[in-house]
Design a protein around this motif. Sequence first.
Motif, short mmCIF file in Angstrom:
data_model
loop_
_atom_site.label_atom_id
_atom_site.label_comp_id
_atom_site.label_asym_id
_atom_site.label_seq_id
_atom_site.Cartn_x
_atom_site.Cartn_y
_atom_site.Cartn_z
N GLU A 180 0.82 -1.21 0.00
CA GLU A 180 0.00 0.00 0.00
C GLU A 180 0.85 1.26 0.00
OE1 GLU A 180 -3.35 2.07 2.81
OE2 GLU A 180 -3.51 -0.10 2.51
N ASN A 181 2.05 1.20 0.58
CA ASN A 181 2.94 2.37 0.59
C ASN A 181 3.40 2.75 -0.81
OD1 ASN A 181 2.87 2.73 3.40
ND2 ASN A 181 4.37 1.10 3.66
N ALA A 182 3.40 1.80 -1.74
CA ALA A 182 3.79 2.08 -3.12
C ALA A 182 2.81 3.04 -3.78
CB ALA A 182 3.90 0.79 -3.93
N ILE A 183 1.58 3.09 -3.30
CA ILE A 183 0.60 4.03 -3.83
C ILE A 183 1.11 5.46 -3.63
CG2 ILE A 183 -1.77 4.91 -3.61
CD1 ILE A 183 -2.56 1.99 -2.77
N PRO A 241 -12.09 11.40 -3.47
CA PRO A 241 -10.84 12.17 -3.37
C PRO A 241 -9.83 11.74 -4.43
CG PRO A 241 -11.48 11.28 -1.24
CD PRO A 241 -12.38 10.66 -2.26
N ARG A 242 -9.02 12.69 -4.85
CA ARG A 242 -7.95 12.42 -5.81
C ARG A 242 -6.71 11.90 -5.08
NH1 ARG A 242 -7.76 17.22 -10.24
NH2 ARG A 242 -9.97 17.23 -10.78
N LYS A 273 -6.46 4.62 -2.29
CA LYS A 273 -6.35 3.65 -1.19
C LYS A 273 -7.72 3.10 -0.78
CE LYS A 273 -2.01 5.30 0.75
NZ LYS A 273 -1.36 5.97 1.89
N GLY A 274 -8.75 3.90 -0.88
CA GLY A 274 -10.10 3.42 -0.58
C GLY A 274 -10.49 2.29 -1.53
N PHE A 275 -10.24 2.48 -2.82
CA PHE A 275 -10.51 1.43 -3.82
C PHE A 275 -9.64 0.21 -3.56
CE2 PHE A 275 -9.16 -0.67 -7.72
CZ PHE A 275 -10.38 -1.17 -8.16
#
Length: 134
Positions: free
Chosen positions: A22-25, A44-45, A51-53
């Motif tokens: 997730e940190n790669a996002i 949100p952009r 991260k929500g998706f």
Amino acid sequence: MRHIQSTVLYRWFNDVWNQDDENAIDRLLAADARAYGILREDQPRGPEGFKGFFREFRSQFHGIHVEVEDVISQDGVESARMTVTATHTETGKQVIFPGISMAYIQDGKIAQAWNSYDFLSMYQQLGQTLTPVP
């Protein structure tokens, strides 16, 4: 010869989805990035919106693997063709569906992305059908 492993989109699918990082996002998605075909206009952009998706998809599927089959990169635009394999957590059914993503890359990050995945095929593999709305 193309070296798809050196592209941002290859790193995106490998690091975010295949490595479940997730940190790669945050590393690969610009702060105000748009993800068309994934997020609604009112979401949100940037990393927080995506991260929500990411979390929602991960809650519904596990064993996610994105096989990046090809990436074309030119003038700050990358386009990737891939196949997604995952297991639906609730039913245990495996799904396999193709997708294409095109992204505008700025400063080594995805600034905008246009995504098209065969979610219809995914839902059909889960035994779901579309019902027309009257």
